[in-house]
Write a protein that holds these residues in place. Structure first.
Motif, PDB file in Angstrom:
ATOM      1  N   UNK A  27       3.282   4.660   2.250  1.00  0.00           N
ATOM      2  CA  UNK A  27       3.407   3.243   1.928  1.00  0.00           C
ATOM      3  C   UNK A  27       2.358   2.390   2.634  1.00  0.00           C
ATOM      4  N   UNK A  28       1.523   3.044   3.449  1.00  0.00           N
ATOM      5  CA  UNK A  28       0.536   2.284   4.223  1.00  0.00           C
ATOM      6  C   UNK A  28      -0.526   1.658   3.317  1.00  0.00           C
ATOM      7  N   UNK A  29      -1.130   0.620   3.856  1.00  0.00           N
ATOM      8  CA  UNK A  29      -2.109  -0.134   3.056  1.00  0.00           C
ATOM      9  C   UNK A  29      -3.259   0.713   2.542  1.00  0.00           C
ATOM     10  N   UNK A  30      -3.770   1.608   3.427  1.00  0.00           N
ATOM     11  CA  UNK A  30      -4.956   2.354   2.999  1.00  0.00           C
ATOM     12  C   UNK A  30      -4.668   3.253   1.802  1.00  0.00           C
ATOM     13  N   UNK A  58      -6.371   2.688  -1.811  1.00  0.00           N
ATOM     14  CA  UNK A  58      -7.079   3.795  -2.437  1.00  0.00           C
ATOM     15  C   UNK A  58      -6.565   4.026  -3.857  1.00  0.00           C
ATOM     16  N   UNK A  59      -5.229   3.870  -4.008  1.00  0.00           N
ATOM     17  CA  UNK A  59      -4.629   4.056  -5.331  1.00  0.00           C
ATOM     18  C   UNK A  59      -5.177   3.018  -6.313  1.00  0.00           C
ATOM     19  N   UNK A  60      -5.190   1.769  -5.865  1.00  0.00           N
ATOM     20  CA  UNK A  60      -5.654   0.691  -6.756  1.00  0.00           C
ATOM     21  C   UNK A  60      -7.117   0.888  -7.140  1.00  0.00           C
ATOM     22  N   UNK A  61      -7.892   1.431  -6.192  1.00  0.00           N
ATOM     23  CA  UNK A  61      -9.298   1.618  -6.540  1.00  0.00           C
ATOM     24  C   UNK A  61      -9.518   2.886  -7.347  1.00  0.00           C
ATOM     25  N   UNK A  62      -8.426   3.549  -7.731  1.00  0.00           N
ATOM     26  CA  UNK A  62      -8.532   4.627  -8.701  1.00  0.00           C
ATOM     27  C   UNK A  62      -8.785   6.015  -8.165  1.00  0.00           C
ATOM     28  N   UNK A  93      -7.529  11.638   2.600  1.00  0.00           N
ATOM     29  CA  UNK A  93      -7.129  10.417   3.302  1.00  0.00           C
ATOM     30  C   UNK A  93      -5.847  10.570   4.115  1.00  0.00           C
ATOM     31  N   UNK A  94      -4.795  11.107   3.479  1.00  0.00           N
ATOM     32  CA  UNK A  94      -3.548  11.250   4.233  1.00  0.00           C
ATOM     33  C   UNK A  94      -3.664  12.385   5.253  1.00  0.00           C
ATOM     34  N   UNK A  95      -4.187  13.523   4.809  1.00  0.00           N
ATOM     35  CA  UNK A  95      -4.258  14.695   5.684  1.00  0.00           C
ATOM     36  C   UNK A  95      -4.995  14.428   7.001  1.00  0.00           C
ATOM     37  N   UNK A  96      -6.197  13.811   6.970  1.00  0.00           N
ATOM     38  CA  UNK A  96      -6.870  13.545   8.253  1.00  0.00           C
ATOM     39  C   UNK A  96      -6.042  12.685   9.186  1.00  0.00           C
ATOM     40  N   UNK A  97      -5.200  11.836   8.634  1.00  0.00           N
ATOM     41  CA  UNK A  97      -4.389  10.967   9.472  1.00  0.00           C
ATOM     42  C   UNK A  97      -3.219  11.670  10.135  1.00  0.00           C
ATOM     43  N   UNK A  98      -2.863  12.823   9.609  1.00  0.00           N
ATOM     44  CA  UNK A  98      -1.764  13.546  10.257  1.00  0.00           C
ATOM     45  C   UNK A  98      -2.281  14.803  10.955  1.00  0.00           C
ATOM     46  N   UNK A  99      -3.591  14.916  11.090  1.00  0.00           N
ATOM     47  CA  UNK A  99      -4.176  16.113  11.697  1.00  0.00           C
ATOM     48  C   UNK A  99      -3.667  16.369  13.111  1.00  0.00           C
ATOM     49  N   UNK A 100      -3.568  15.301  13.906  1.00  0.00           N
ATOM     50  CA  UNK A 100      -3.160  15.544  15.292  1.00  0.00           C
ATOM     51  C   UNK A 100      -1.740  16.097  15.357  1.00  0.00           C
TER      52      UNK A 100
END
Lengths: 306, 319
Positions: free
Chosen positions: A192-195, A199-203, A213-220
């Motif tokens: 639900x985060x903005x990024x 990203x969805x809106x920009x297609x 996008x999501x995966x790098x954010x949960x890498x740690x």
């Protein structure tokens, strides 16, 4: 990781009210170095790896596992065997090196499979949500309530042409669910985060959002899970080998060495057979877990700063 | 609340069906059949073939499955290949031992972990908490069988405080004598298993207390002048106990089906030991029955956890 991301991570940590995943690797490293026990644990892991993997490089598997009854049951330091020999005259130090390496290697392989499957399923389940999520989670629930150990033992005995690789698959069959669950939870918190919305809106395609996008954010969080899972999987392999349904008998494992302790005679009068392996396994499990927990503290701001 | 419970029970039905199918095919994978234990050189292969046909071993899988489930529902788990007695009676004997071991373990486990969790949560990050955390690291990280081995070595052999195998001494006599001897045999394995099962309970309780400490209602109570101890007991602790209450179900079933390792190390004649003995002897009917029982127990344990949770935590009911 880019400079910008690190900055946002630091401000997030300072706010410290919400338990948010650490987005910065630096926080993690800093936390480990600050924590003396974690640093010690890390050094122990390196030493164990040097001993087992490094030592095994100089060993020949056929020679190590060759039986020679004449040399059986030498005690500590006898006849040039630092830690004595087992019932087949095999040198315990060499068995420890190979057994340790095999146990760690199996732990790593199982982790690789489980994490890959777990991350894929967690991503899909968390990202799409709704029915997809509901169905996948029911499957995960079901696998999780299965009595894993008994089924693993049965599979080990009924599978034809059993090899270490088969064992890896059998253990992996039950190991992926906790990772899937964990990853799903993190993805749910991200979707639900903005990024993601931007990203969805920009297609961007779903696949791109999930993996780039999501995966790098949960890498740690993923790294922490990997560390803890390795320890758990080494535990499962050694447990199975200990009761005699793990690695094939000609492949040394820490579990098979500890298995000597099932004979009361060995427990009392031949501790060199099982005690060193027990201590080595203790050291590996404890160190890996300690490092993992330290990482987790580093990742979870709330548990750290309150 | 009854709606939640009912829905939860309904979910269990497909789970049970899938479990039974899985166990059935696992059983099919195992080599051998009920007659392989009775073969001797004089057995006529043709006669054996007829026996197998009569027992329906050549029927299509769904038919065999239906018959197997039918027998299950009648309480017939088959006959042991090796011991030639009904599997139900074989398991019943052992289940009693595992049951008592589990009960004692649960009691010890909760009486250790609740105080530890409270101490750790109350004194977060002080030395008491750190001590509990170290204890937790060790019990969580180390594979249980290492614990049992070290425990048996230290307390069984080196100090000689406890017996190291069996469930009752052969010389025990009389009702109280037998009970005493059984308790004496059970106490060391129970303590060792309990030490390991404490980890998750301590952790849940500690996290719960740490999280609840900063909640608004706690701050409100504090600012209204309620004494610290009362706030802790009535607000923080009560709310933190919720997840623990629900873990009871899984703890008990985990013990029942995870008894395998401890029973092996202590040569304790329970269900777990029976399982490993059966696989050593290739007694596949007993194995199949045990896997099914372990599976059903875990399903029931989860059901129990969810039901307890929905009783103690109203938020779940609303959902």
């Amino acid at each position: 990781m880019s400079e910008k991301k690190e900055n946002t991570a630091k401000t997030e940590v300072k706010k410290a009210k919400v338990s948010s995943p650490a987005s910065s690797f630096k926080v993690i490293v800093r936390e480990i170095v600050k924590d003396k026990i974690a640093l010690t644990a890390f050094i122990v892991i390196i030493l164990v790896i040097l001993f087992t993997f490094g030592g095994s490089l100089f060993l020949n598997k056929e020679q190590v596992t060759e039986t020679n009854i004449v040399d059986a049951y030498f005690g500590w330091g006898m006849n040039g065997h630092l830690l004595g020999t087992d019932d087949g005259g095999r040198d315990i130090v060499k068995l420890l090196m190979m057994g340790g390496r095999n146990s760690i290697l199996i732990g790593l392989c199982v982790t690789l499979i489980c994490e890959t499957v777990g991350v894929l399923i967690g991503l899909v389940s968390g990202y799409y949500g709704g029915y997809v999520d509901a169905v996948i989670m029911r499957i995960v629930d079901f696998v999780q309530v299965l009595p894993a150990l008994p089924i693993e033992i049965v599979l080990v005995t009924v599978v034809p042409k059993f090899s270490p690789l088969t064992l890896v698959w059998i253990i992996s069959l039950f190991g992926w669910t906790s990772t899937a669950r964990l990853m799903r939870a993190f993805v749910l918190s991200q979707r639900g985060r903005d990024y993601v919305l931007a990203s969805k809106t920009s297609g961007s395609s779903d696949l791109k959002i999930m993996f780039r996008e999501v995966l790098p954010n949960i890498t740690s969080m993923l790294i922490i899970d990997v560390v803890l899972t390795v320890a758990g999987n080494i535990g499962i392999e050694t447990t199975l080998s200990f009761i005699g349904y793990g690695l094939p008998t000609d492949v040394p494992s820490l579990g098979t060495l500890i298995n000597f302790a099932n004979d009361p005679v060995n427990v009392v009068s031949r501790p060199w057979l099982w005690l060193p392996a027990t201590v080595l396994l203790l050291a590996i499990s404890l160190s890996i877990n300690y490092v993992g927990r330290a990482l987790q503290r580093a990742g979870d701001a709330r548990q750290r700063e309150n | 609340m009854w709606k939640t419970v009912l829905r939860r029970i309904l979910i269990m039905i497909p789970q049970l069906i899938i479990l039974s199918i899985l166990v059935f095919f696992l059983a099919k994978m195992m080599p051998g059949d009920p007659f392989s234990g009775q073969i001797n050189p004089n057995t006529d292969p043709k006669q054996l073939e007829a026996l197998k046909r009569a027992a329906g071993l050549y029927d299509p899988a769904p038919v065999q499955y239906a018959r197997w489930v039918g027998n299950l529902l009648k309480g017939d788990l088959g006959t042991s290949y090796i011991q030639h007695v009904p599997v139900t009676s074989l398991i019943a004997d052992r289940a009693v031992n595992t049951f008592w071991l589990s009960i004692l373990t649960t009691v010890i486990s909760y009486s250790i972990s609740v105080p530890l969790g409270v101490i750790a949560g109350r004194h977060q990050d002080e030395w008491q908490d750190q001590a509990v955390q170290i204890f937790n690291y060790i019990t969580f990280a180390v594979p249980p069988f290492v614990f049992y081995i070290l425990g048996i070595w230290l307390f069984g052999f080196t100090l000689g405080w406890f017996p190291i195998s069996g469930s009752v001494s052969p010389s025990a006599s009389g009702f109280w004598g037998t009970i005493g001897s059984q308790l004496y045999h059970i106490i060391l394995p129970a303590i060792l298993v309990a030490l390991i099962t404490t980890t998750s309970i301590v952790q849940y309780l500690r996290t719960g207390i740490v999280d609840n400490k900063v909640e608004d209602y706690v701050r409100t109570a504090h600012s209204k002048g309620v004494p610290d101890n009362v706030v802790f007991r009535k607000h923080i602790l009560r709310n933190s106990l919720l997840p623990i209450a629900s873990s009871l179900g899984t703890v008990i079933t985990g013990l029942l089906s995870g008894s395998m390792i401890v029973e092996t190390v202590f040569s304790y004649p329970g269900m777990g030991k029976l399982f490993l003995d059966s696989i050593g002897q290739r007694d596949y009917t007993t194995l199949t029955a045990l896997i099914l029982i372990f599976g059903i127990l875990t399903l029931l344990g989860n059901l129990l956890s969810d039901i307890i949770m929905s009783i103690v935590d109203p938020r779940i009911r609303i959902k």
